[in-house]
Design a protein around this motif. Structure first.
Motif, PDB file in Angstrom:
ATOM      1  N   ALA A  70       4.919  -0.691  -7.165  1.00 55.00           N
ATOM      2  CA  ALA A  70       4.410   0.094  -8.298  1.00 55.00           C
ATOM      3  C   ALA A  70       2.901  -0.046  -8.437  1.00 55.00           C
ATOM      4  O   ALA A  70       2.195   0.925  -8.705  1.00 55.00           O
ATOM      5  CB  ALA A  70       5.106  -0.338  -9.588  1.00 55.00           C
ATOM      6  N   ARG A  71       2.387  -1.258  -8.233  1.00 57.17           N
ATOM      7  CA  ARG A  71       0.947  -1.502  -8.385  1.00 57.17           C
ATOM      8  C   ARG A  71       0.134  -1.063  -7.171  1.00 57.17           C
ATOM      9  O   ARG A  71      -1.080  -0.867  -7.261  1.00 57.17           O
ATOM     10  CB  ARG A  71       0.684  -2.995  -8.630  1.00 57.17           C
ATOM     11  N   SER A  72       0.779  -0.917  -6.022  1.00 58.40           N
ATOM     12  CA  SER A  72       0.047  -0.651  -4.783  1.00 58.40           C
ATOM     13  C   SER A  72      -0.727   0.656  -4.807  1.00 58.40           C
ATOM     14  O   SER A  72      -1.702   0.806  -4.081  1.00 58.40           O
ATOM     15  CB  SER A  72       1.003  -0.662  -3.591  1.00 58.40           C
ATOM     16  N   PRO A  94      -3.916  -1.644 -13.521  1.00 56.27           N
ATOM     17  CA  PRO A  94      -3.077  -2.311 -14.513  1.00 56.27           C
ATOM     18  C   PRO A  94      -1.955  -3.118 -13.872  1.00 56.27           C
ATOM     19  O   PRO A  94      -1.540  -2.840 -12.750  1.00 56.27           O
ATOM     20  CB  PRO A  94      -2.507  -1.146 -15.325  1.00 56.27           C
ATOM     21  N   GLY A  95      -1.475  -4.107 -14.609  1.00 56.88           N
ATOM     22  CA  GLY A  95      -0.307  -4.862 -14.179  1.00 56.88           C
ATOM     23  C   GLY A  95       0.956  -4.096 -14.555  1.00 56.88           C
ATOM     24  O   GLY A  95       0.882  -3.003 -15.117  1.00 56.88           O
ATOM     25  N   VAL A  96       2.093  -4.666 -14.230  1.00 59.81           N
ATOM     26  CA  VAL A  96       3.365  -4.064 -14.629  1.00 59.81           C
ATOM     27  C   VAL A  96       4.284  -5.148 -15.189  1.00 59.81           C
ATOM     28  O   VAL A  96       4.172  -6.312 -14.828  1.00 59.81           O
ATOM     29  CB  VAL A  96       4.096  -3.340 -13.470  1.00 59.81           C
ATOM     30  N   GLY A 104       0.806  -1.219   0.000  1.00 56.65           N
ATOM     31  CA  GLY A 104       0.000   0.000   0.000  1.00 56.65           C
ATOM     32  C   GLY A 104       0.831   1.258   0.000  1.00 56.65           C
ATOM     33  O   GLY A 104       1.997   1.253   0.420  1.00 56.65           O
ATOM     34  N   HIS A 105       0.225   2.324  -0.515  1.00 61.21           N
ATOM     35  CA  HIS A 105       0.835   3.659  -0.496  1.00 61.21           C
ATOM     36  C   HIS A 105       2.220   3.685  -1.137  1.00 61.21           C
ATOM     37  O   HIS A 105       3.136   4.333  -0.648  1.00 61.21           O
ATOM     38  CB  HIS A 105       0.891   4.213   0.928  1.00 61.21           C
ATOM     39  N   GLY A 106       2.383   2.941  -2.240  1.00 61.72           N
ATOM     40  CA  GLY A 106       3.656   2.944  -2.958  1.00 61.72           C
ATOM     41  C   GLY A 106       4.740   2.105  -2.323  1.00 61.72           C
ATOM     42  O   GLY A 106       5.911   2.264  -2.661  1.00 61.72           O
ATOM     43  N   GLU A 107       4.379   1.203  -1.422  1.00 67.03           N
ATOM     44  CA  GLU A 107       5.377   0.348  -0.777  1.00 67.03           C
ATOM     45  C   GLU A 107       4.880  -1.092  -0.705  1.00 67.03           C
ATOM     46  O   GLU A 107       3.679  -1.345  -0.733  1.00 67.03           O
ATOM     47  CB  GLU A 107       5.689   0.856   0.633  1.00 67.03           C
ATOM     48  N   ALA A 108       5.851  -2.005  -0.610  1.00 65.86           N
ATOM     49  CA  ALA A 108       5.527  -3.428  -0.466  1.00 65.86           C
ATOM     50  C   ALA A 108       6.656  -4.110   0.290  1.00 65.86           C
ATOM     51  O   ALA A 108       7.813  -3.684   0.211  1.00 65.86           O
ATOM     52  CB  ALA A 108       5.333  -4.085  -1.821  1.00 65.86           C
ATOM     53  N   LYS A 123       6.705  -0.889 -16.604  1.00 65.78           N
ATOM     54  CA  LYS A 123       5.692  -0.311 -17.486  1.00 65.78           C
ATOM     55  C   LYS A 123       4.322  -0.826 -17.057  1.00 65.78           C
ATOM     56  O   LYS A 123       4.141  -2.032 -16.868  1.00 65.78           O
ATOM     57  CB  LYS A 123       5.973  -0.706 -18.935  1.00 65.78           C
ATOM     58  N   TYR A 124       3.384   0.101 -16.888  1.00 75.94           N
ATOM     59  CA  TYR A 124       2.009  -0.271 -16.568  1.00 75.94           C
ATOM     60  C   TYR A 124       1.332  -0.791 -17.844  1.00 75.94           C
ATOM     61  O   TYR A 124       1.399  -0.154 -18.891  1.00 75.94           O
ATOM     62  CB  TYR A 124       1.219   0.929 -16.037  1.00 75.94           C
ATOM     63  N   LEU A 125       0.676  -1.968 -17.739  1.00 76.99           N
ATOM     64  CA  LEU A 125      -0.028  -2.570 -18.876  1.00 76.99           C
ATOM     65  C   LEU A 125      -1.378  -3.117 -18.426  1.00 76.99           C
ATOM     66  O   LEU A 125      -1.484  -3.697 -17.346  1.00 76.99           O
ATOM     67  CB  LEU A 125       0.764  -3.754 -19.452  1.00 76.99           C
ATOM     68  N   LYS A 126      -2.376  -2.980 -19.285  1.00 73.67           N
ATOM     69  CA  LYS A 126      -3.675  -3.590 -19.003  1.00 73.67           C
ATOM     70  C   LYS A 126      -3.719  -5.032 -19.484  1.00 73.67           C
ATOM     71  O   LYS A 126      -4.474  -5.843 -18.985  1.00 73.67           O
ATOM     72  CB  LYS A 126      -4.786  -2.773 -19.652  1.00 73.67           C
ATOM     73  N   ALA A 127      -2.907  -5.350 -20.495  1.00 71.92           N
ATOM     74  CA  ALA A 127      -2.808  -6.714 -21.018  1.00 71.92           C
ATOM     75  C   ALA A 127      -1.427  -6.853 -21.645  1.00 71.92           C
ATOM     76  O   ALA A 127      -0.774  -5.859 -21.958  1.00 71.92           O
ATOM     77  CB  ALA A 127      -3.901  -6.987 -22.045  1.00 71.92           C
ATOM     78  N   LEU A 128      -0.992  -8.094 -21.815  1.00 70.94           N
ATOM     79  CA  LEU A 128       0.339  -8.356 -22.356  1.00 70.94           C
ATOM     80  C   LEU A 128       0.218  -9.112 -23.674  1.00 70.94           C
ATOM     81  O   LEU A 128      -0.273 -10.236 -23.701  1.00 70.94           O
ATOM     82  CB  LEU A 128       1.149  -9.190 -21.353  1.00 70.94           C
TER      83      LEU A 128
END
Length: 157
Positions: free
Chosen positions: A66-68, A78-80, A28-32, A133-138
Motif C-alpha cells: 500500500a505504501r510502495s 503517509p503511513g498506513v 515498489g509499484h504497488g507490490e512488496a 487507512k493512509y495516515l500522516k500521524a497516529l
C-alpha cells in the motif's frame, strides 16, 4: 546458479517485525515481498509456523504494498494502519516463508490489498485481503500524534 539478492532496508523502524526476523526483498509499484526463515520461536505446538506469524507476515507485506506507491515521496509518504483483514490458511507453513502482496485499489485515504504466503516448497500456505487507512500521524493516548520512525541508516562497512 544465481544468488538471491540481499534484503532491502525497511523504510520505517518496526521493532516487532525486526524481532521476528522479517526481511524485505522487494518494494515498489504497488507490490512488496517479505520473507522469514522460520526459527523455533516462530513455531506452534505442531512445530509449524504459528498462525500469528503468517498473519503478521501478510499484514506487514500488504501494508508495504500500500505504501510502495509513495516510494518517491519524503519518508515514503503517509503511513498506513490496518482497518480490516481476512485470512485463510491452506496448509502448514514450513521452511523459508515468502509473502507477496499487492495493492488492488486505492482511494485518497484507503488501500485495498491482497497477499499470499508460500512455504519453502513453493506451495500456497495462506492468503489474505486487507483494508488499510493512509495516515500522516497516529493519535495515541492523550491525543498525542506519533510520527513514523524512519529506519536508522546502516553503519558504513
Amino acid at each position: 546458479m544465481t544468488r538471491p539478492s540481499p534484503p532491502l532496508h525497511f523504510p520505517v523502524h518496526i521493532p516487532f517485525v525486526q524481532q521476528l526476523g522479517f526481511e524485505l526483498h522487494s518494494l515498489g509499484h504497488g507490490e512488496a515481498e517479505i520473507r522469514v526463515d522460520l526459527q523455533e520461536g516462530h513455531l506452534n505446538s505442531w512445530e509449524v509456523a504459528h498462525g500469528g506469524v503468517l498473519m503478521t507476515l501478510l499484514d506487514v507485506a500488504m501494508a508495504h504494498a500500500a505504501r510502495s506507491i509513495h516510494r518517491d515521496q519524503p519518508g515514503m509518504g503517509p503511513g498506513v494502519v490496518t482497518v480490516e483483514m481476512k485470512t485463510s490458511f491452506m496448509r502448514p507453513g514450513e521452511g523459508e516463508l515468502r509473502c507477496h502482496a499487492k495493492l488492488l485499489h486505492r482511494s485518497t485515504t484507503m488501500a485495498f490489498c491482497e497477499g499470499s504466503v508460500f512455504g519453502g516448497d513453493g506451495k500456497l500456505c495462506a492468503h489474505a485481503t486487507g483494508t488499510f487507512k493512509y495516515l500522516k500521524a497516529l493519535p495515541t493516548q492523550g491525543r498525542r500524534l506519533n510520527q513514523l520512525t524512519p529506519t536508522p541508516p546502516e553503519p558504513a562497512a
